[in-house]
Enzyme design. Sequence first.
Site, PDB file in Angstrom:
ATOM      1  N   ARG A  13      11.065  -7.968  -8.976  1.00 49.98           N
ATOM      2  CA  ARG A  13       9.634  -7.813  -9.289  1.00 49.98           C
ATOM      3  C   ARG A  13       9.339  -8.295 -10.707  1.00 49.98           C
ATOM      4  O   ARG A  13       8.239  -8.780 -10.985  1.00 49.98           O
ATOM      5  CB  ARG A  13       9.193  -6.353  -9.109  1.00 49.98           C
ATOM      6  CG  ARG A  13       9.862  -5.378 -10.055  1.00 49.98           C
ATOM      7  CD  ARG A  13       9.229  -3.988  -9.986  1.00 49.98           C
ATOM      8  NE  ARG A  13      10.084  -2.997 -10.642  1.00 49.98           N
ATOM      9  CZ  ARG A  13       9.678  -1.773 -10.943  1.00 49.98           C
ATOM     10  NH1 ARG A  13       8.444  -1.402 -10.676  1.00 49.98           N
ATOM     11  NH2 ARG A  13      10.507  -0.931 -11.512  1.00 49.98           N
ATOM     12  N   SER A  40       3.422  -1.384 -11.410  1.00 54.97           N
ATOM     13  CA  SER A  40       4.644  -1.366 -10.588  1.00 54.97           C
ATOM     14  C   SER A  40       5.004  -2.739 -10.038  1.00 54.97           C
ATOM     15  O   SER A  40       6.174  -3.026  -9.801  1.00 54.97           O
ATOM     16  CB  SER A  40       4.474  -0.413  -9.401  1.00 54.97           C
ATOM     17  OG  SER A  40       4.235   0.886  -9.849  1.00 54.97           O
ATOM     18  N   GLU A  61      -5.628  -2.448   0.557  1.00 51.73           N
ATOM     19  CA  GLU A  61      -4.827  -3.658   0.778  1.00 51.73           C
ATOM     20  C   GLU A  61      -5.491  -4.622   1.758  1.00 51.73           C
ATOM     21  O   GLU A  61      -5.381  -5.844   1.627  1.00 51.73           O
ATOM     22  CB  GLU A  61      -3.438  -3.283   1.299  1.00 51.73           C
ATOM     23  CG  GLU A  61      -2.602  -2.431   0.352  1.00 51.73           C
ATOM     24  CD  GLU A  61      -2.987  -0.961   0.355  1.00 51.73           C
ATOM     25  OE1 GLU A  61      -3.761  -0.528   1.239  1.00 51.73           O
ATOM     26  OE2 GLU A  61      -2.518  -0.214  -0.534  1.00 51.73           O
ATOM     27  N   PHE A  86       2.886  -1.786   2.279  1.00 50.39           N
ATOM     28  CA  PHE A  86       1.429  -1.880   2.448  1.00 50.39           C
ATOM     29  C   PHE A  86       0.978  -3.341   2.570  1.00 50.39           C
ATOM     30  O   PHE A  86       0.078  -3.655   3.344  1.00 50.39           O
ATOM     31  CB  PHE A  86       0.729  -1.198   1.265  1.00 50.39           C
ATOM     32  CG  PHE A  86       1.319   0.147   0.945  1.00 50.39           C
ATOM     33  CD1 PHE A  86       1.447   1.112   1.934  1.00 50.39           C
ATOM     34  CD2 PHE A  86       1.793   0.445  -0.321  1.00 50.39           C
ATOM     35  CE1 PHE A  86       2.013   2.350   1.665  1.00 50.39           C
ATOM     36  CE2 PHE A  86       2.356   1.681  -0.602  1.00 50.39           C
ATOM     37  CZ  PHE A  86       2.476   2.641   0.389  1.00 50.39           C
ATOM     38  N   HIS A 112       9.126  -3.468  -4.069  1.00 46.39           N
ATOM     39  CA  HIS A 112       9.671  -2.241  -3.484  1.00 46.39           C
ATOM     40  C   HIS A 112      10.136  -2.473  -2.048  1.00 46.39           C
ATOM     41  O   HIS A 112       9.898  -1.669  -1.149  1.00 46.39           O
ATOM     42  CB  HIS A 112       8.655  -1.093  -3.570  1.00 46.39           C
ATOM     43  CG  HIS A 112       8.370  -0.659  -4.985  1.00 46.39           C
ATOM     44  ND1 HIS A 112       7.914  -1.525  -5.951  1.00 46.39           N
ATOM     45  CD2 HIS A 112       8.515   0.536  -5.596  1.00 46.39           C
ATOM     46  CE1 HIS A 112       7.769  -0.881  -7.097  1.00 46.39           C
ATOM     47  NE2 HIS A 112       8.143   0.363  -6.913  1.00 46.39           N
ATOM     48  N   ASP A 120      11.612   7.596  -3.700  1.00 47.45           N
ATOM     49  CA  ASP A 120      10.303   7.692  -3.049  1.00 47.45           C
ATOM     50  C   ASP A 120      10.426   7.924  -1.541  1.00 47.45           C
ATOM     51  O   ASP A 120       9.485   8.387  -0.902  1.00 47.45           O
ATOM     52  CB  ASP A 120       9.487   6.416  -3.294  1.00 47.45           C
ATOM     53  CG  ASP A 120       8.714   6.480  -4.607  1.00 47.45           C
ATOM     54  OD1 ASP A 120       8.718   7.566  -5.235  1.00 47.45           O
ATOM     55  OD2 ASP A 120       8.128   5.464  -5.006  1.00 47.45           O
ATOM     56  N   ARG A 170      12.544  -3.354  -6.379  1.00 48.81           N
ATOM     57  CA  ARG A 170      12.225  -2.529  -7.533  1.00 48.81           C
ATOM     58  C   ARG A 170      13.462  -2.385  -8.423  1.00 48.81           C
ATOM     59  O   ARG A 170      13.372  -2.446  -9.634  1.00 48.81           O
ATOM     60  CB  ARG A 170      11.793  -1.139  -7.055  1.00 48.81           C
ATOM     61  CG  ARG A 170      11.561  -0.165  -8.185  1.00 48.81           C
ATOM     62  CD  ARG A 170      11.326   1.252  -7.649  1.00 48.81           C
ATOM     63  NE  ARG A 170      10.873   2.112  -8.731  1.00 48.81           N
ATOM     64  CZ  ARG A 170      11.672   2.690  -9.598  1.00 48.81           C
ATOM     65  NH1 ARG A 170      12.985   2.501  -9.529  1.00 48.81           N
ATOM     66  NH2 ARG A 170      11.199   3.456 -10.556  1.00 48.81           N
TER      67      ARG A 170
END
Lengths: 317, 274
Positions: A13, A40, A61, A86, A112, A120, A170
């Site tokens: 990322r 993020s 989104e 998403f 992610h 998470d 991530r």
Amino acid sequence: MNNQDKSTWKGTRDGYGKGLLELGQKNKDVVVLSADLTSSTRADWFKEKFPDRFFSFGVAEQDMVSTAAGFALSGKIPFCCSFGVFASGRAWDQVRTSVAYMNLNVNIGGTHGGISVGPDGATHQALEEIALMRVLPHMSVVAPCDFLEAKKATVAAAYTPGPVYLRLSRENLPIITKEEDEFEIGKAKILKNGSDITIIACGIMVYQAMLADEILKKKNIEATIINLHTIKPLDAKAVINAAKKTKAVVTCEEHLLAGGMGSAVAELLSQNYPVPIEMIGVNDRFGESGSPWELMKKFHLMPEDIADACERAISRK
Amino acid sequence: MNSKIDTKTLEKTAKDIRAQILKMLSNAGSGHTGGSLSCVEIILSLYACALRHDPKNPKLAARDRFVLSKGHACPALYAVLAHFGYFPKTELMKLRKLGSSLQGHPQFGLPGLEASTGSLGMGLSIANGMALAARMDKKNDVKIYCLMGDGETNEGQVWEAAMTASHYKLDNICAIIDFNKLQIDGFLCDVKNVEPIKEKWQSFGWEVFEVNGHDFKALTDAYNKAKTTKGKPSLILAHTVKGKGVSFIENKAQWHGIAPKPDELERALKELGE
């Protein structure tokens, strides 16, 4: 492999964020759209430098992706930023109808990706994006293996006709490619040639495959290793040639086995040059909370798992 | 365009377009009759009186744009585009046929068509993207129009987009709702009530103009008001009759997604004076 200094590790990322920055400087048509995950996804680096070309959508989104289509229809080069779950799942129909159907230059950065998201848990660990995105006509799917490759893939996506989905991590990973390495969407990188087995990997699993190679060497097994950063369009020539040479293949992905990169390789080889294939990936289950590397271990995505799979594949020749 | 409107001519043209739509649908043997007939005046007045466009140069950089979010009403749009000369009228009878560019739902690539639509709820977001891009390019007089169905506002994405247009103060957006009160399963108030629809849009930060969606003068006035509205997006809430113009099709949910059979076509055309 001498990559134990983790202070130099970076997430893919981060490479995406740097790629967007570079694009911002070079191309005034590049716009970045974000769905409330600006920091993020590292979209904030672009936002800070180019506030007039950054657009915030809140937690929406679907709206973000169709709006990106409107930008592309007006000659802009949009990048949509969100978590992979998403970006690929929540907005799938928008990606299908607003973007892929019109073959628009809309690029999607899904961070992610994979189990290595860690604590998470399942809702935020994308394990399906490669499958969801590669079934769409016109869509390219890229899962870069490190920071540098992610940066190059991001820049390349802007200049690739049609939509590109970038699968990003991530977790910080070692940088295993070099600044001067060439990168082309759709062109696999052969990291090493060996005659006993072909290991095909993408994303975080390229590093795992390189560690597996250390284990295999001790057993006198010579592996060909392919970094298949582009899952679609698949570099059929590279994959078939490697299968012809080694007569057995192991695929490695941090993704569900159903419909993922391994499936793409199996679809290709079963019709063109059938050889024994063993597939490393997540088998028909959701993720869970835990530290990234605990999870990698629990889900059998470690170098030892790859090495074992290689031996199984070789025994089936 | 846009100065004095010739209502009489437009009414005659609307009748011709209705007849054309019915012939196209009947020839295709399937398609969406009710929602195509309800939006004829909305689309015709837009192309005749509001939209800056050039059929000879569909990609004109300074053009206004129209996104048909309720893609299933494309027979109406196709008929209007052909009327203005974007493609030959002979193409219209190829609707829904193999190899035709007149797909069952709009496919990008047809001259004059700005976006593929058909999966409901996406058009306003697409229009917002065009509006934001126009603003970036300092094309300040370019207006983006988007026609939605009333049932379409069941889709959550419509409200996401409504918030976006309002957040970015997109006064270059003019949305229209074809408020014909019916969707596939029946009356909106029975399927899922959208009322109070005017207040909903107002509370989302939109300027709302409520008009009779079959009245050319009222529609044109509303388009003009939307053009001069500053600092917020405009919505034209156009009250219409589903299946408008043919007595046995009007106000019947079952006519949402079927085409007239040959005898029905004959009766319908007779009613329209063809």
